[in-house]
Design a protein around this motif. Structure first.
Motif, PDB file in Angstrom:
ATOM      1  N   TYR A  55       0.818  -1.228   0.000  1.00  0.00           N
ATOM      2  CA  TYR A  55       0.000   0.000   0.000  1.00  0.00           C
ATOM      3  C   TYR A  55       0.843   1.267   0.000  1.00  0.00           C
ATOM      4  N   GLU A  56       2.012   1.193  -0.605  1.00  0.00           N
ATOM      5  CA  GLU A  56       2.894   2.363  -0.697  1.00  0.00           C
ATOM      6  C   GLU A  56       2.697   3.017  -2.067  1.00  0.00           C
ATOM      7  N   PHE A  57       1.581   3.692  -2.218  1.00  0.00           N
ATOM      8  CA  PHE A  57       1.219   4.242  -3.530  1.00  0.00           C
ATOM      9  C   PHE A  57       2.154   5.370  -3.967  1.00  0.00           C
ATOM     10  N   HIS A  58       2.753   6.052  -3.006  1.00  0.00           N
ATOM     11  CA  HIS A  58       3.712   7.093  -3.376  1.00  0.00           C
ATOM     12  C   HIS A  58       4.943   6.481  -4.041  1.00  0.00           C
ATOM     13  N   VAL A  59       5.323   5.274  -3.608  1.00  0.00           N
ATOM     14  CA  VAL A  59       6.454   4.580  -4.231  1.00  0.00           C
ATOM     15  C   VAL A  59       6.102   4.199  -5.660  1.00  0.00           C
ATOM     16  N   VAL A  60       4.861   3.782  -5.868  1.00  0.00           N
ATOM     17  CA  VAL A  60       4.393   3.445  -7.227  1.00  0.00           C
ATOM     18  C   VAL A  60       4.534   4.655  -8.139  1.00  0.00           C
ATOM     19  N   PHE A  61       3.975   5.776  -7.715  1.00  0.00           N
ATOM     20  CA  PHE A  61       3.992   6.971  -8.565  1.00  0.00           C
ATOM     21  C   PHE A  61       5.416   7.436  -8.861  1.00  0.00           C
ATOM     22  N   HIS A  62       6.236   7.555  -7.818  1.00  0.00           N
ATOM     23  CA  HIS A  62       7.593   8.068  -8.013  1.00  0.00           C
ATOM     24  C   HIS A  62       8.435   7.111  -8.856  1.00  0.00           C
ATOM     25  N   SER A  63       8.235   5.807  -8.685  1.00  0.00           N
ATOM     26  CA  SER A  63       8.988   4.828  -9.466  1.00  0.00           C
ATOM     27  C   SER A  63       8.622   4.902 -10.937  1.00  0.00           C
ATOM     28  N   VAL A  64       7.329   4.955 -11.230  1.00  0.00           N
ATOM     29  CA  VAL A  64       6.874   5.021 -12.622  1.00  0.00           C
ATOM     30  C   VAL A  64       7.274   6.350 -13.251  1.00  0.00           C
ATOM     31  N   HIS A  65       7.106   7.444 -12.507  1.00  0.00           N
ATOM     32  CA  HIS A  65       7.468   8.764 -13.029  1.00  0.00           C
ATOM     33  C   HIS A  65       8.953   8.845 -13.335  1.00  0.00           C
ATOM     34  N   ASN A  66       9.783   8.329 -12.436  1.00  0.00           N
ATOM     35  CA  ASN A  66      11.230   8.341 -12.647  1.00  0.00           C
ATOM     36  C   ASN A  66      11.615   7.474 -13.846  1.00  0.00           C
ATOM     37  N   PHE A  67      10.970   6.337 -13.993  1.00  0.00           N
ATOM     38  CA  PHE A  67      11.223   5.447 -15.125  1.00  0.00           C
ATOM     39  C   PHE A  67      10.876   6.142 -16.443  1.00  0.00           C
ATOM     40  N   CYS A  68       9.725   6.803 -16.479  1.00  0.00           N
ATOM     41  CA  CYS A  68       9.290   7.495 -17.701  1.00  0.00           C
ATOM     42  C   CYS A  68      10.198   8.686 -18.022  1.00  0.00           C
ATOM     43  N   THR A  69      10.612   9.416 -16.995  1.00  0.00           N
ATOM     44  CA  THR A  69      11.404  10.626 -17.197  1.00  0.00           C
ATOM     45  C   THR A  69      12.854  10.339 -17.536  1.00  0.00           C
ATOM     46  N   VAL A  70      13.498   9.489 -16.733  1.00  0.00           N
ATOM     47  CA  VAL A  70      14.938   9.252 -16.869  1.00  0.00           C
ATOM     48  C   VAL A  70      15.243   8.114 -17.834  1.00  0.00           C
ATOM     49  N   ASP A  71      14.806   6.912 -17.493  1.00  0.00           N
ATOM     50  CA  ASP A  71      15.160   5.736 -18.299  1.00  0.00           C
ATOM     51  C   ASP A  71      14.601   5.816 -19.716  1.00  0.00           C
ATOM     52  N   LEU A  72      13.352   6.252 -19.844  1.00  0.00           N
ATOM     53  CA  LEU A  72      12.735   6.280 -21.177  1.00  0.00           C
ATOM     54  C   LEU A  72      12.990   7.594 -21.906  1.00  0.00           C
ATOM     55  N   SER A  73      12.415   8.687 -21.433  1.00  0.00           N
ATOM     56  CA  SER A  73      12.486   9.958 -22.178  1.00  0.00           C
ATOM     57  C   SER A  73      13.913  10.463 -22.367  1.00  0.00           C
TER      58      SER A  73
END
Length: 278
Positions: A55-73
């Motif tokens: 139930y750590e939804f903040h970890v979900v958001f930050h992990s996905v956002h970081n993946f989209c921003t850094v690793d992908l974009s």
């Protein structure tokens, strides 16, 4: 939110002509960069799955956002654009990239569903095939694949990306001095000590990774006085100069072949060959 949405839009816009049933490229035939992207995806799947269970939804958001921003974009998409936009539509390397993009979007859309339900449904409406479930809510959770976790690839790519960062800083410095404009207007020479030279000499298409028109690798003893180094990356020196040739009107790479007389004036040899096959 906008970064995540734009990441998904980029993927959807570049798999419009991809048929996963007949055009998927096997994992062993993917490039090291493509394998790295899948590695990062499956590390994300593992981390996000655990975060949902806890139930750590903040970890979900930050992990996905970081993946989209850094690793992908910032990395994968940036390097991939030339392959997606300028290769022949049926080029195996382009299909390999689309294979990875297809797996990325199908995993992301499910992981985003609990926190971005409406956006996920919109994305899924562009992915859904005739016999697929009606809603993204009915899809299976993406499975973590241990086979994709190759620590040797991750370590190599981490080193290569360190050099890419050094080159980017050298390009920015050259741009501030009016030596070049856009990075594709540059020719880059990398001088490396033995350790770095042995690594970089095994990497194909350094120019595509650095997003320049020409990239050359030389040994440290050949170092030019104009080459600059970074304190945080010993053993690497970068020299930036304007690229020779004319700008190709299709791929924007500056190439001597764009000046030559052939069937398609203003195009480099690669683009001329691609256009001839269309």
């Amino acid at each position: 939110y906008r970064k995540i949405r734009n990441t998904c839009r980029f993927i959807l816009g570049n798999i419009y002509d991809f048929d996963p049933g007949t055009e998927t490229i096997a994992y062993q035939n993917l490039s090291e960069l493509d394998k790295w992207a899948l590695l990062r995806l499956h590390k994300l799947i593992n981390r996000v799955s655990k975060a949902y269970e806890d139930y750590e939804f903040h970890v979900v958001f930050h992990s996905v956002h970081n993946f989209c921003t850094v690793d992908l974009s910032n990395i994968y998409f940036d390097i991939l654009k030339d392959r997606l936009y300028c290769s022949h539509p049926q080029d195996p390397e382009r299909k390999a990239a689309q294979t990875v993009l297809y797996e990325l979007i199908n995993a992301l859309v499910v992981m985003l569903t609990p926190i971005l339900a409406y956006t996920s449904e919109e994305i899924y409406s562009h992915l859904r095939k005739e016999n697929d479930p009606e809603s993204v809510q009915l899809l299976d959770w993406p499975q973590y694949k241990e086979d994709y976790i190759d620590e040797a690839i991750e370590k190599r790519m981490s080193k290569i990306l360190e050099v890419r960062e050094a080159v980017t800083k050298a390009l920015e410095e050259a741009r501030s001095k009016k030596v070049i404009g856009h990075s594709l207007g540059a020719s880059v020479c990398i001088y490396a000590n033995e350790e770095w030279f042995n690594l970089l000499s095994t990497v194909n298409n350094l120019d595509k990774i650095f997003i320049v028109s020409h990239a050359e690798l030389r040994e440290e003893r050949q170092r030019s006085q104009n080459a600059v180094s970074l304190e945080e990356l010993p053993g690497i020196w970068v020299e930036v100069a304007p690229a020779n040739g004319e700008k190709c009107e299709r791929c924007w790479i500056i190439e001597p072949s764009a000046e030559e007389e052939h069937g398609h004036p203003g195009l480099c040899n690669r683009c001329s060959e691609v256009v001839a096959k269309l």
